[in-house]
Design a protein around this motif. Structure first.
Motif, PDB file in Angstrom:
ATOM      1  N   UNK A  26       0.809  -1.219   0.000  1.00 28.80           N
ATOM      2  CA  UNK A  26       0.000   0.000   0.000  1.00 28.80           C
ATOM      3  C   UNK A  26       0.841   1.267   0.000  1.00 28.80           C
ATOM      4  N   UNK A  27       1.939   1.271   0.797  1.00 28.03           N
ATOM      5  CA  UNK A  27       2.792   2.457   0.846  1.00 28.03           C
ATOM      6  C   UNK A  27       3.460   2.701  -0.493  1.00 28.03           C
ATOM      7  N   UNK A  28       3.916   1.596  -1.133  1.00 27.82           N
ATOM      8  CA  UNK A  28       4.560   1.720  -2.434  1.00 27.82           C
ATOM      9  C   UNK A  28       3.573   2.244  -3.462  1.00 27.82           C
ATOM     10  N   UNK A  29       2.346   1.721  -3.398  1.00 24.48           N
ATOM     11  CA  UNK A  29       1.328   2.149  -4.345  1.00 24.48           C
ATOM     12  C   UNK A  29       0.969   3.622  -4.150  1.00 24.48           C
ATOM     13  N   UNK A  30       0.880   4.059  -2.875  1.00 27.60           N
ATOM     14  CA  UNK A  30       0.531   5.457  -2.587  1.00 27.60           C
ATOM     15  C   UNK A  30       1.602   6.390  -3.142  1.00 27.60           C
ATOM     16  N   UNK A  31       2.892   6.035  -2.929  1.00 28.95           N
ATOM     17  CA  UNK A  31       3.973   6.873  -3.431  1.00 28.95           C
ATOM     18  C   UNK A  31       3.955   6.935  -4.948  1.00 28.95           C
ATOM     19  N   UNK A  37       2.182  10.385 -13.523  1.00 30.62           N
ATOM     20  CA  UNK A  37       1.938  11.430 -14.511  1.00 30.62           C
ATOM     21  C   UNK A  37       2.742  12.683 -14.296  1.00 30.62           C
ATOM     22  N   UNK A  38       3.586  12.714 -13.257  1.00 27.78           N
ATOM     23  CA  UNK A  38       4.406  13.889 -12.983  1.00 27.78           C
ATOM     24  C   UNK A  38       5.833  13.675 -13.477  1.00 27.78           C
ATOM     25  N   UNK A  39       6.515  14.776 -13.741  1.00 26.39           N
ATOM     26  CA  UNK A  39       7.905  14.720 -14.210  1.00 26.39           C
ATOM     27  C   UNK A  39       8.832  15.135 -13.072  1.00 26.39           C
ATOM     28  N   UNK A  40       9.951  14.442 -12.962  1.00 26.98           N
ATOM     29  CA  UNK A  40      10.929  14.795 -11.939  1.00 26.98           C
ATOM     30  C   UNK A  40      11.545  16.153 -12.265  1.00 26.98           C
ATOM     31  N   UNK A  42      14.053  19.319 -12.504  1.00 24.86           N
ATOM     32  CA  UNK A  42      15.475  19.595 -12.610  1.00 24.86           C
ATOM     33  C   UNK A  42      15.785  20.948 -11.993  1.00 24.86           C
ATOM     34  N   UNK A  43      17.037  21.341 -12.018  1.00 22.82           N
ATOM     35  CA  UNK A  43      17.446  22.606 -11.401  1.00 22.82           C
ATOM     36  C   UNK A  43      16.723  23.796 -12.017  1.00 22.82           C
ATOM     37  N   UNK A  44      16.586  23.795 -13.360  1.00 21.22           N
ATOM     38  CA  UNK A  44      15.959  24.933 -14.036  1.00 21.22           C
ATOM     39  C   UNK A  44      14.480  25.070 -13.691  1.00 21.22           C
ATOM     40  N   UNK A  45      13.862  23.971 -13.282  1.00 17.41           N
ATOM     41  CA  UNK A  45      12.445  24.034 -12.915  1.00 17.41           C
ATOM     42  C   UNK A  45      12.216  24.854 -11.655  1.00 17.41           C
ATOM     43  N   UNK A  46      13.262  25.058 -10.868  1.00 17.06           N
ATOM     44  CA  UNK A  46      13.107  25.828  -9.630  1.00 17.06           C
ATOM     45  C   UNK A  46      13.223  27.334  -9.871  1.00 17.06           C
ATOM     46  N   UNK A 326       3.696  25.398  -4.945  1.00 23.20           N
ATOM     47  CA  UNK A 326       2.616  25.839  -5.827  1.00 23.20           C
ATOM     48  C   UNK A 326       2.988  25.643  -7.296  1.00 23.20           C
ATOM     49  N   UNK A 327       4.228  26.029  -7.649  1.00 27.88           N
ATOM     50  CA  UNK A 327       4.683  25.913  -9.030  1.00 27.88           C
ATOM     51  C   UNK A 327       4.774  24.455  -9.463  1.00 27.88           C
ATOM     52  N   UNK A 328       5.334  23.614  -8.604  1.00 29.15           N
ATOM     53  CA  UNK A 328       5.472  22.192  -8.929  1.00 29.15           C
ATOM     54  C   UNK A 328       4.103  21.539  -9.102  1.00 29.15           C
ATOM     55  N   UNK A 329       3.160  21.886  -8.233  1.00 30.16           N
ATOM     56  CA  UNK A 329       1.814  21.313  -8.342  1.00 30.16           C
ATOM     57  C   UNK A 329       1.155  21.767  -9.650  1.00 30.16           C
ATOM     58  N   UNK A 330       1.341  23.033 -10.006  1.00 27.91           N
ATOM     59  CA  UNK A 330       0.708  23.580 -11.203  1.00 27.91           C
ATOM     60  C   UNK A 330       1.304  22.986 -12.463  1.00 27.91           C
ATOM     61  N   UNK A 331       2.628  22.727 -12.448  1.00 30.43           N
ATOM     62  CA  UNK A 331       3.319  22.235 -13.625  1.00 30.43           C
ATOM     63  C   UNK A 331       3.442  20.711 -13.667  1.00 30.43           C
ATOM     64  N   UNK A 332       2.925  20.014 -12.664  1.00 33.81           N
ATOM     65  CA  UNK A 332       2.997  18.565 -12.647  1.00 33.81           C
ATOM     66  C   UNK A 332       4.408  18.046 -12.425  1.00 33.81           C
ATOM     67  N   UNK A 333       5.096  18.630 -11.465  1.00 33.91           N
ATOM     68  CA  UNK A 333       6.479  18.238 -11.151  1.00 33.91           C
ATOM     69  C   UNK A 333       6.547  17.638  -9.763  1.00 33.91           C
ATOM     70  N   UNK A 334       7.585  16.876  -9.528  1.00 36.21           N
ATOM     71  CA  UNK A 334       7.812  16.364  -8.175  1.00 36.21           C
ATOM     72  C   UNK A 334       9.315  16.322  -7.912  1.00 36.21           C
TER      73      UNK A 334
END
Length: 334
Positions: A26-31, A37-40, A42-46, A326-334
């Motif tokens: 369950x923990x693995x599935x939740x993570x 659907x999100x993209x990891x 990078x430095x420039x995303x910040x 806020x930016x990461x949530x809006x842009x689909x980043x993690x």
């Protein structure tokens, strides 16, 4: 070697056992679902959230910076006298007209580069994110990361200082100041006071990142509200950086003020293009102020500077992580 192989085999069998997978599944599935659907990032995303936080901070803290600049370029001048003199010379609108664009641009670029470079430098030096670093590693990464910051902001720093000290209305704006400096001193004139500014930024940035997390830990035991913790710890870290670098700001302000005044005297020969890199005038000024006024002179204007950089630290500590989320949530980043 055999024992190690047996250990590894036993560990793997335990990991893949139905009971272990049932517990961790369950923990693995939740993570996995949280990042689906999100993209990891990078430095420039910040950069966008960092620039946003830097811009807001620069605008809010500009009036305090005007008073700080006057106090530090005129050792012995109090905050009240500096504010009164500025208002008499320029009025309330002087806060808008006297170097506002140059200062907001300079401070925004400075803070954006500072917060962008610190994690990049930390990862390059230590091979791990700054979130996994120690106070020392975070502070050192912050201090080293100020080199490109100071190179970028030096021209704007000189334009801003000239505008704030222009009581006689010699200049009609930032472009006029830059044109005058280039005409009388060449491009190197825009880098006047570089040595002092580099020392100043290293000490404040290093002190800020060195102590911020420690202050957050202390504040968590005093107040329970997370926002209040960030405000108090950010102010404390900014004030700590100020305690470390206040004397450098006084000295470099005096050096820059004199150098800019010399541009109006045609009898003074143009300095070498490498003069801004010479730390001699900076440390010489420090020695002169220390001998004539003592530590009080070196820490002239420390009150307005504490308000300016402590307040800046508080705003940055609040805005940077929240803008990033806020930016990461809006842009689909993690």
């Amino acid at each position: 070697q055999t024992g190690l192989s047996q250990f590894d085999s036993a560990s793997f069998d335990l990991w893949r056992s139905p009971r272990t997978l049932a517990l961790l599944g369950p923990a693995i599935d939740v993570a996995g679902m949280a990042n689906a659907g999100k993209r990891k990032a990078g430095s420039l995303d910040t950069l966008p959230p960092i620039c946003g936080g830097a811009l807001v901070t620069s605008i809010v803290m500009y009036p305090a910076d005007v008073v700080r600049a006057i106090c530090m370029s005129n050792p012995g001048t109090g905050a009240g006298a500096a504010l009164k003199g500025f208002l008499e010379a320029h009025g309330v609108m002087g806060f808008v007209k006297q170097g506002l664009v140059a200062e907001v641009t300079r401070a925004s670029i400075s803070r954006a580069i500072k917060f962008f470079m610190q994690p990049v430098v930390h990862n390059a030096i230590y091979g791990k994110p700054e979130t996994q670093g120690t106070p020392i590693s975070k502070g050192l990464a912050g201090a080293i990361g100020t080199v490109p910051e100071v190179i970028a902001i030096s021209p704007l720093e000189n334009i801003k200082l000239a505008a704030q000290l222009d009581k006689d209305g010699k200049f009609s704006g930032s472009a006029d100041i830059a044109k005058h400096i280039m005409k009388t001193r060449g491009f190197s004139g825009l880098m006047i006071g570089y040595a002092g500014m580099q020392v100043r930024q290293c000490l404040w940035t290093g002190g800020f990142f060195l102590t911020l997390d420690w202050y957050k830990t202390q504040m968590s035991g005093i107040v329970s509200n997370k926002l209040a913790q960030d405000v108090l710890s950010g102010f404390a870290a900014g004030a700590t950086g100020t305690a470390l670098n206040c004397w450098t700001d006084v000295c470099r302000s005096v050096v820059q003020k004199k150098a800019l005044a010399d541009t109006f005297d045609a009898s003074i020969p143009r300095p070498s293009a490498l003069e801004p890199l010479n730390p001699g005038p900076f440390f010489g000024t420090a020695a002169e102020i220390m001998s004539s006024r003592g530590l009080t002179g070196l820490y002239s204007g420390v009150g307005p500077k504490m308000v300016h950089l402590g307040g800046s630290g508080a705003i940055l500590a609040v805005l940077m992580p929240r803008f990033k989320t806020m930016w990461f949530d809006m842009m689909g980043l993690y």
